[in-house]
Write a protein that holds these residues in place. Sequence first.
Motif, short mmCIF file in Angstrom:
data_model
loop_
_atom_site.label_atom_id
_atom_site.label_comp_id
_atom_site.label_asym_id
_atom_site.label_seq_id
_atom_site.Cartn_x
_atom_site.Cartn_y
_atom_site.Cartn_z
N LEU A 152 20.86 15.73 -16.49
CA LEU A 152 19.63 16.21 -17.11
C LEU A 152 19.80 17.65 -17.55
CD1 LEU A 152 16.54 15.99 -17.71
CD2 LEU A 152 16.16 16.78 -15.36
N GLY A 153 19.33 17.95 -18.74
CA GLY A 153 19.33 19.33 -19.20
C GLY A 153 18.13 19.55 -20.09
N ILE A 154 17.34 20.58 -19.80
CA ILE A 154 16.16 20.88 -20.60
C ILE A 154 16.17 22.37 -20.92
CG2 ILE A 154 13.66 20.82 -20.77
CD1 ILE A 154 13.62 18.69 -18.65
N PHE A 204 21.06 12.71 -20.46
CA PHE A 204 19.77 12.81 -21.13
C PHE A 204 19.41 14.29 -21.17
CE2 PHE A 204 15.09 13.13 -20.80
CZ PHE A 204 14.76 12.54 -22.01
N GLN A 205 19.59 14.91 -22.33
CA GLN A 205 19.42 16.35 -22.42
C GLN A 205 18.59 16.71 -23.64
OE1 GLN A 205 22.19 18.95 -20.97
NE2 GLN A 205 23.25 17.47 -19.68
N ILE A 206 17.74 17.71 -23.45
CA ILE A 206 16.74 18.11 -24.44
C ILE A 206 16.99 19.53 -24.91
CG2 ILE A 206 14.27 18.51 -24.80
CD1 ILE A 206 13.78 16.44 -22.55
N CYS A 207 16.99 19.73 -26.23
CA CYS A 207 17.08 21.07 -26.84
C CYS A 207 18.33 21.83 -26.38
CB CYS A 207 15.84 21.90 -26.53
SG CYS A 207 14.32 21.19 -27.17
N SER A 240 19.34 18.35 -33.86
CA SER A 240 18.14 18.41 -33.02
C SER A 240 18.41 19.01 -31.64
CB SER A 240 17.56 17.01 -32.84
OG SER A 240 18.43 16.21 -32.05
N GLY A 241 19.63 18.83 -31.14
CA GLY A 241 19.93 19.28 -29.78
C GLY A 241 19.51 18.28 -28.71
N HIS A 242 18.88 17.17 -29.11
CA HIS A 242 18.48 16.11 -28.17
C HIS A 242 19.61 15.08 -28.11
CE1 HIS A 242 14.79 18.13 -28.57
NE2 HIS A 242 14.27 17.42 -29.55
#
Length: 260
Positions: A152-154, A204-207, A240-242
């Motif tokens: 996970l990365g946010i 699953f990583q965001i931005c 997007s970085g997603h």
Amino acid sequence: MSPILNIAIRTVRSAGNFLSRYYDSFKIEKKNIEDSAHYISREVTKLMSQTIHRFYPQHLILDRVYPNPSSREKAIQWIINPIDNITNFFNGFPYFSISVAVYIKGQIEIAVIYDPIRNELFSAKRGCGAQLNGYRLRIGSAYSLNGAILSLGIKIDSKNPPQSQYNYWRILKKLFKQYVHFRYTGSITLDLAYVAAGRLDGVFQICQDLYNLYSGGELIVRESGGLTTDFYGKQAYLSSGHIISGNSRVVKLILANVQK
């Protein structure tokens, strides 16, 4: 072995030797972290560039100043990442890597990710499979999200509108309800290599920082039998970085939660 792949391996190993020496002996105060980070990044980038240009002086080397490979450029392009994650490095957390990705006409052909602490070298050449220290890699075989381990990365800042932030947390809540086990390591580059090795079931990583997504992890995952997409099941994660990655079943299940 491909000559270019051989030089890519030599490049990350020389950089890894440099970082290993500093990892054991570099003691800094909190107020000096920024200056030290610039010094480490600059010196490792210089070392990697010198190694590549010694053998391929005509090739382009891209870094954070100009990170995007161009399909219009005739020269072969190397994207070098001297260290991901430098915060882990300075805090003595042994989870960081050096990477090289070689692009030809805008398409990644060779990728190498090196963990100098564990002396683990992940590599891939398009169409030739992925390897860890010379042994073939195969993606994990998870069939469901129940009990799956996901990286996970946010990275959320003021640029993200409130509605987008709210949606991110809704997605995480849905995944938590399916008994997903999350790991937040700080290094997307090494996380993708771990997915290819079957140590993580997915990412699953965001931005995320787009520069780190050019590191070649996607090719290593693909050559091990996995998939990497954005939140729409397409290949736009570099804008997007997603990013979602894993075997086809895991990616499909994560996408089902995201797209709802």
